[in-house]
Design a protein around this motif. Structure first.
Motif, mmCIF file in Angstrom:
data_model
loop_
_atom_site.group_PDB
_atom_site.id
_atom_site.type_symbol
_atom_site.label_atom_id
_atom_site.label_comp_id
_atom_site.label_asym_id
_atom_site.label_seq_id
_atom_site.Cartn_x
_atom_site.Cartn_y
_atom_site.Cartn_z
ATOM 1 N N UNK A 1 -9.401 -9.187 -3.347
ATOM 2 C CA UNK A 1 -8.249 -8.728 -2.570
ATOM 3 C C UNK A 1 -8.512 -7.358 -1.952
ATOM 4 N N UNK A 2 -8.010 -7.155 -0.757
ATOM 5 C CA UNK A 2 -8.216 -5.868 -0.104
ATOM 6 C C UNK A 2 -6.901 -5.122 0.072
ATOM 7 N N UNK A 3 -5.876 -5.555 -0.619
ATOM 8 C CA UNK A 3 -4.659 -4.744 -0.667
ATOM 9 C C UNK A 3 -3.967 -4.976 -2.016
ATOM 10 N N UNK A 4 -3.042 -4.113 -2.313
ATOM 11 C CA UNK A 4 -2.366 -4.158 -3.610
ATOM 12 C C UNK A 4 -1.625 -5.478 -3.780
ATOM 13 N N UNK B 1 -7.383 -0.969 7.705
ATOM 14 C CA UNK B 1 -8.027 -0.996 6.384
ATOM 15 C C UNK B 1 -7.633 -2.204 5.552
ATOM 16 N N UNK B 2 -6.532 -2.851 5.896
ATOM 17 C CA UNK B 2 -6.175 -4.038 5.115
ATOM 18 C C UNK B 2 -6.234 -5.309 5.959
ATOM 19 N N UNK C 1 -10.202 -1.221 -5.151
ATOM 20 C CA UNK C 1 -9.462 -1.189 -3.883
ATOM 21 C C UNK C 1 -9.316 0.244 -3.374
ATOM 22 N N UNK C 2 -8.978 1.153 -4.260
ATOM 23 C CA UNK C 2 -8.783 2.534 -3.827
ATOM 24 C C UNK C 2 -10.108 3.173 -3.430
ATOM 25 N N UNK D 1 0.837 -1.204 0.000
ATOM 26 C CA UNK D 1 0.000 0.000 0.000
ATOM 27 C C UNK D 1 0.875 1.259 0.000
ATOM 28 N N UNK E 1 -2.418 1.985 -12.001
ATOM 29 C CA UNK E 1 -1.906 2.185 -10.646
ATOM 30 C C UNK E 1 -1.429 3.628 -10.455
ATOM 31 N N UNK F 1 -3.173 6.168 -7.717
ATOM 32 C CA UNK F 1 -2.257 6.754 -6.736
ATOM 33 C C UNK F 1 -2.264 8.280 -6.819
ATOM 34 N N UNK G 1 -9.379 -4.158 -10.144
ATOM 35 C CA UNK G 1 -9.162 -4.317 -8.702
ATOM 36 C C UNK G 1 -8.498 -3.072 -8.107
ATOM 37 N N UNK G 2 -7.538 -2.477 -8.810
ATOM 38 C CA UNK G 2 -6.901 -1.264 -8.276
ATOM 39 C C UNK G 2 -7.954 -0.181 -8.053
ATOM 40 N N UNK H 1 -12.607 1.345 -1.939
ATOM 41 C CA UNK H 1 -12.935 0.743 -0.646
ATOM 42 C C UNK H 1 -11.997 1.222 0.455
ATOM 43 N N UNK H 2 -10.723 1.306 0.117
ATOM 44 C CA UNK H 2 -9.716 1.565 1.143
ATOM 45 C C UNK H 2 -9.549 3.048 1.429
ATOM 46 N N UNK H 3 -9.546 3.839 0.389
ATOM 47 C CA UNK H 3 -9.248 5.267 0.552
ATOM 48 C C UNK H 3 -10.436 6.174 0.229
#
Lengths: 330, 330
Positions: free
Chosen positions: A151-154, A285-286, B168-169, A96, B111, B115, B164-165, B171-173
């Motif tokens: 997946x919940x992380x990179x 978060x992960x 993920x971003x 991450x 990515x 980012x 997924x990227x 969900x996570x951020x």
């Protein structure tokens, strides 16, 4: 034919060969009489070091290069009977913080490897070590191979892509591969300076140092654990079993433990304190919650079963790291 | 609030903005009064060109840069209300011939984009155009979003990772994204010099040239088709619908056609011959068989329905390319 016969005199390449899994595997393969080449980039924050393979240093060939550069791979894959693709970035947190590094080391490198084999050694057999992190937060337990991959992380995303590369090249070009999804693996030669190879290593180091261990969220999260010797055995039987080629499998253990239970076993052998604290944001978060996997598909295909229980594995690990404190503490 | 109001005066970045989808979208957004920036690398074999946006060239900002380099993205994402991430390598065949290019353009670039948004514009809304290729060979028809993802080419793997990227971003951020899995899209401004953007474009060009069209395996494979205006509408409603954020959806059409049927419609409007021939090896190994998708999930979420049927779309496409032969034939 027993395992030793299958590897005796055969050429074996191990990517990430100076790392935790790679070195333990190399030692076993040398015992079996294989001609072993270890490929490693020795990226400083990763787990590779020369001490890891000190028992067999004179009996293996060491090649330092970075798999993100395809050139060395094109040469090194030639003539190999088996390739264990163990190299990679494994830290969920690091993936991450530096997602492009994770992408390069896990995706670009693996693509370079399968391409090199397609071009220069399509008869090889490969095994790729993936991770249970491809599943994300379990929707049901135990997690089987049919569980959705969210997946919940990179790291989970990139390892999943790398799995797909291996299996695609198997299906499309006949370059044989099997994929194992590892869970928490621990034991001698693990990188325990940081938590980059998971909490087992860092907990073992803190226990040996007598320092306080912090459990996030009370440490009630459940996990399964494999001692490294059992994983090495899985790698050896996986790559030599025809039925495994083109498929992916979970590893796992007979019993799952909470993090509290893991630490309590450590406390039977070391003196240190435990504290509970809230999850830091970047870990929350992960975090995947509870996880334990169903490894019956792999067990059925190969006969593999983990043989070393958690406490025995912890005892062996403590003994190893007590002896080699000066190497693994730095 | 109607669609035009949602985009009027808003800042919109389109990656791949000089390409097939990007240019059609840009023309619509300019009509709606948006401030449009088009990011494109103009990699020669891809579909971008300046002619595509000639109707609005003076009303958009054009920025030539390659998303594999993160620096321009860090600047360009700032201040955007919406980002349509349409850039990418879309040729399944090319992804097998140059998998690292596909990895770079689809994974590394995406990515870099997510980012950049995390760091410099976390309030943005994004939409990513993925592909039905992520499913691989359909196990059941019509294919829903719950169908397993078993990509059978490098492109399908890398597009899936890029999905997924984005998710993920989200969900996570909290960097909002929605993902649309496109099927065969065709229409004006498509790259029809080669089959890199699918068979529709090359069949349309051959039909207009009066050249023989070869159907592999008899052309019985079934597909669904979306005319580009319908896809542009899907992009606009997808990115402005709250319920779509963090989710992925199929597009699709009301009716599926075999390739033979597609070509027979072309024959109503052009004179050319058809021949049947066996699949070449490189196409056979990545052919997915029959495919048509279930788009009811997206339809329910947004009210979107494709409105232009296959023949009407073909007629419009033929008219466009007849007028601009000198541009798209080169």
């Amino acid at each position: 034919m027993n395992l030793a016969d299958k590897f005796h005199g055969r050429n074996v390449l191990i990517t990430g060969g100076l790392g935790f899994l790679g070195s333990n595997l190399a030692i076993k393969l040398v015992q079996y009489g294989a001609n072993v080449t270890l490929l490693d980039s020795l990226i400083p924050q990763f787990g590779g070091n020369y001490f890891n393979i000190s028992p067999v240093r004179q009996q293996v060939r060491i090649n330092i290069s970075d798999m993100r550069d395809p050139n060395s791979l094109d040469v090194l894959v030639q003539g190999q009977d088996y390739i264990f693709n163990l190299a990679g970035q494994v830290s969920h947190g690091d993936s991450m913080r530096d997602p492009q590094l994770d992408l390069g080391v896990n995706c670009v490198s693996t693509m370079n490897l399968v391409e090199a084999c397609r071009k220069f050694n399509p008869e090889v057999r490969m095994l790729y070590t993936s991770t249970r992190q491809v599943y994300g937060r379990p929707q049901s337990l135990p997690v089987t191979e049919d569980h959705p991959t969210v997946p919940i992380d990179v790291n989970g995303i990139n390892k999943l892509a790398a799995e797909y590369y291996h299996l695609l090249y198997h299906t499309t070009y006949g370059v044989r591969s099997t994929v194992l999804r590892l869970t928490n693996t621990f034991g001698p030669r693990q990188q325990i300076r940081s938590n980059r190879q998971g909490f087992c290593g860092i907990f073992i180091r803190l226990a040996l140092e007598g320092k306080k261990i912090s459990l996030f969220g009370g440490g009630t999260q459940v996990r399964d654990f494999n001692y490294v010797d059992d994983v090495v055995q899985a790698l050896l039987v996986g790559i030599t079993t025809d039925a495994c080629m083109g498929r992916f499998y979970n590893l796992g253990s007979h019993k799952a433990y909470s993090l509290v239970q893991f630490v309590e076993i450590l406390q039977k052998h070391c003196t240190f304190e435990i504290e509970s604290m809230p999850f830091p944001d970047d870990k929350r978060i992960i975090d995947i919650g509870d996880y334990y996997g169903d490894f019956s598909r792999f067990s059925t295909a190969t006969g593999w079963n983990p043989e070393i229980d958690l406490e025995e594995g912890i005892v062996r690990s403590l003994e190893f790291f007590r002896q080699h404190r000066e190497v693994y503490w730095k």
